[in-house]
Write an enzyme that holds these catalytic residues in place. Structure first.
Site, short mmCIF file in Angstrom:
data_model
loop_
_atom_site.label_atom_id
_atom_site.label_comp_id
_atom_site.label_asym_id
_atom_site.label_seq_id
_atom_site.Cartn_x
_atom_site.Cartn_y
_atom_site.Cartn_z
N LYS A 56 28.10 48.05 42.40
CA LYS A 56 28.72 47.99 43.73
C LYS A 56 27.92 48.72 44.81
O LYS A 56 28.10 48.45 45.99
CB LYS A 56 30.16 48.49 43.67
CG LYS A 56 31.08 47.45 43.06
CD LYS A 56 32.48 47.58 43.59
CE LYS A 56 33.37 46.45 43.11
NZ LYS A 56 33.57 46.48 41.64
N SER A 81 40.37 52.22 44.79
CA SER A 81 40.50 53.42 43.96
C SER A 81 39.35 53.46 42.97
O SER A 81 39.25 54.35 42.15
CB SER A 81 41.82 53.39 43.20
OG SER A 81 41.91 52.20 42.45
N GLU A 207 36.44 37.11 32.84
CA GLU A 207 37.50 37.99 33.33
C GLU A 207 38.43 38.37 32.19
O GLU A 207 38.37 37.79 31.11
CB GLU A 207 38.26 37.31 34.48
CG GLU A 207 38.92 36.01 34.12
CD GLU A 207 39.48 35.29 35.35
OE1 GLU A 207 39.54 35.87 36.45
OE2 GLU A 207 39.87 34.13 35.18
N GLY A 211 44.34 38.54 32.92
CA GLY A 211 44.31 38.21 34.35
C GLY A 211 43.31 37.11 34.62
O GLY A 211 42.28 37.35 35.24
N ASP A 213 43.10 34.63 36.67
CA ASP A 213 43.32 33.89 37.93
C ASP A 213 42.08 33.08 38.33
O ASP A 213 42.19 31.99 38.86
CB ASP A 213 43.71 34.85 39.07
CG ASP A 213 42.62 35.86 39.34
OD1 ASP A 213 42.44 36.75 38.49
OD2 ASP A 213 41.93 35.75 40.36
N SER A 307 28.05 45.64 34.05
CA SER A 307 28.31 45.89 35.47
C SER A 307 28.55 47.34 35.85
O SER A 307 28.33 47.71 37.01
CB SER A 307 29.48 45.02 35.95
OG SER A 307 30.61 45.24 35.15
C1 LIG Z 1 34.11 45.68 40.84
C2 LIG Z 1 33.63 45.56 39.45
C3 LIG Z 1 33.57 44.32 38.78
C4 LIG Z 1 34.05 43.04 39.42
O1 LIG Z 1 33.27 42.69 40.54
P1 LIG Z 1 33.78 41.63 41.61
O2 LIG Z 1 32.69 41.55 42.60
O3 LIG Z 1 35.07 42.14 42.18
O4 LIG Z 1 34.01 40.36 40.86
C5 LIG Z 1 33.05 44.28 37.50
N1 LIG Z 1 32.63 45.41 36.87
C6 LIG Z 1 32.67 46.61 37.47
C7 LIG Z 1 32.18 47.79 36.72
C8 LIG Z 1 33.17 46.74 38.78
O5 LIG Z 1 33.21 47.94 39.37
#
Ligand SMILES: *Cc1c(COP(=O)(O)O)cnc(C)c1O
Length: 322
Positions: A56, A81, A207, A211, A213, A307
């Site tokens: 992010k 959060s 996902e 959830g 969606d 991620s």
């Molecule tokens: C926010 C996040 C996601 C999902 O990312 P999106 O862009 O909302 O689809 C996946 N893994 C981690 C660690 C995140 O912080």
């Protein structure tokens, strides 16, 4: 949504230039054990090792870098959060922009402390009685702050796409790519990069089973809204995809898969013990889905986006010991 409002691969390359020297170029890790287990050649893009512990940072830094001098002086506001809060707070500090983060009163103390540690001013709200988006918008209006949402924003999407751009530049074309999916910023950005650099690569979003969606939205051809799902994948507890992210996902993503909490825990344990990687539950979504799909991956070159790695150690141990 017209196509001209959607970010393109050119926006991903522009984001990569803005991020150069600020974001880590995270390592791509391989494991012979994983390759033997899946009968494939697997490449893990380790965004758990990104600054502040998740991809992010890429989207937030890219978005804040594009502020005008007036926007920079007034400041940024975000509601989250989780990892987006820390990403905005850190990016703002690096760019000298004041940051206000709207967080639930009952947010984990560690996350509040991390956000404050990066210099973010935290404003609390009651998640049961107050609407955080409304609070964010009110703050933005009253103080002239710019609101940066966690996923449904062209600059955020373009920034998130830089991780898969780096991955594909390093590995060359892949046959399949597995990407964790919440609101779709990471997946849509990844798809932009994959379509440009590896047009034949199958792109899958993953996902939490509780959830799905995104899966429902893709099948129905419209954004489906659900209640906040109960899952340990707290980074993907979103209730619906964004307008921008859904438009790109619909066009460029091959399918959306799901993983159960039990599968996520198994992957967390494996990655910790065999690969020496601390990965948060949401960060395991891609690997969990690839393991479940192993029959169709034999002999292929497979990319997995890991991620994030932000999980309290006591919680990490509790999940693995339970
Ligand atoms: C926010 C996040 C996601 C999902 O990312 P999106 O862009 O909302 O689809 C996946 N893994 C981690 C660690 C995140 O912080």
């Amino acid at each position: 949504m017209t196509a001209t409002e959607l970010p393109t691969y050119a926006d991903v390359t522009a984001a990569a230039q803005r991020l150069a020297g600020h974001a880590h170029r995270t390592p791509v890790i391989t494991s012979r054990t994983v390759d033997e287990d899946l009968g494939a050649q697997v490449f893990f893009k380790c965004e758990n090792l990104q600054r502040m512990g998740a991809f992010k940072f890429r989207g937030a830094f890219n978005a804040l870098s594009r502020f005008t001098p007036e926007q920079r002086a007034a400041g940024v506001v975000a509601f989250s959060s989780g990892n987006h809060a820390q990403a905005v707070a850190l990016s703002a500090r690096l760019l000298g922009i004041p940051a206000t983060i709207v967080m639930p009163k009952d947010a984990p103390a560690a996350k509040v402390a991390a956000t404050q540690g990066y210099g973010g001013q935290v404003v609390f709200y009651d998640r049961y009685t107050e609407d955080r988006e409304q609070i964010g918008r009110d703050l933005a209006q009253r103080h002239g702050l710019t609101l940066i949402p966690p996923y449904d924003h062209p600059d955020v999407i373009a920034g998130q796409g830089t991780a898969v751009k780096e991955l594909l530049e390093e590995t060359g074309p892949l046959d399949a790519l597995f990407v964790p999916l919440g609101g779709g910023g990471l997946l849509s950005g990844s798809a932009l990069a994959a379509r440009a650099l590896a047009p034949d690569c199958k792109v899958y979003g993953v996902e939490p089973e509780a959830g799905n969606d995104g899966q429902q939205s893709l099948r129905r051809g419209e954004i489906v809204r659900i209640d906040t799902p109960k899952t340990i994948a707290d980074g993907a507890q979103t209730q619906y995809l964004g307008q921008h992210t859904f438009a790109i996902i619909r066009r460029d993503v091959d399918d959306i898969l799901t993983a159960s909490d039990a599968e996520l825990v198994e992957c967390m344990g494996f990655m910790a013990s065999r690969m020496k990687l601390v990965v948060e539950p949401t960060g395991c979504l891609g690997y969990a889905a690839a393991r479940a799909q192993r029959e169709s991956l034999r002999g292929l070159r497979v990319g997995i986006v890991v991620s994030g790695g932000n999980v309290d150690l006591p919680r990490f141990c509790e999940l693995l010991g339970g």
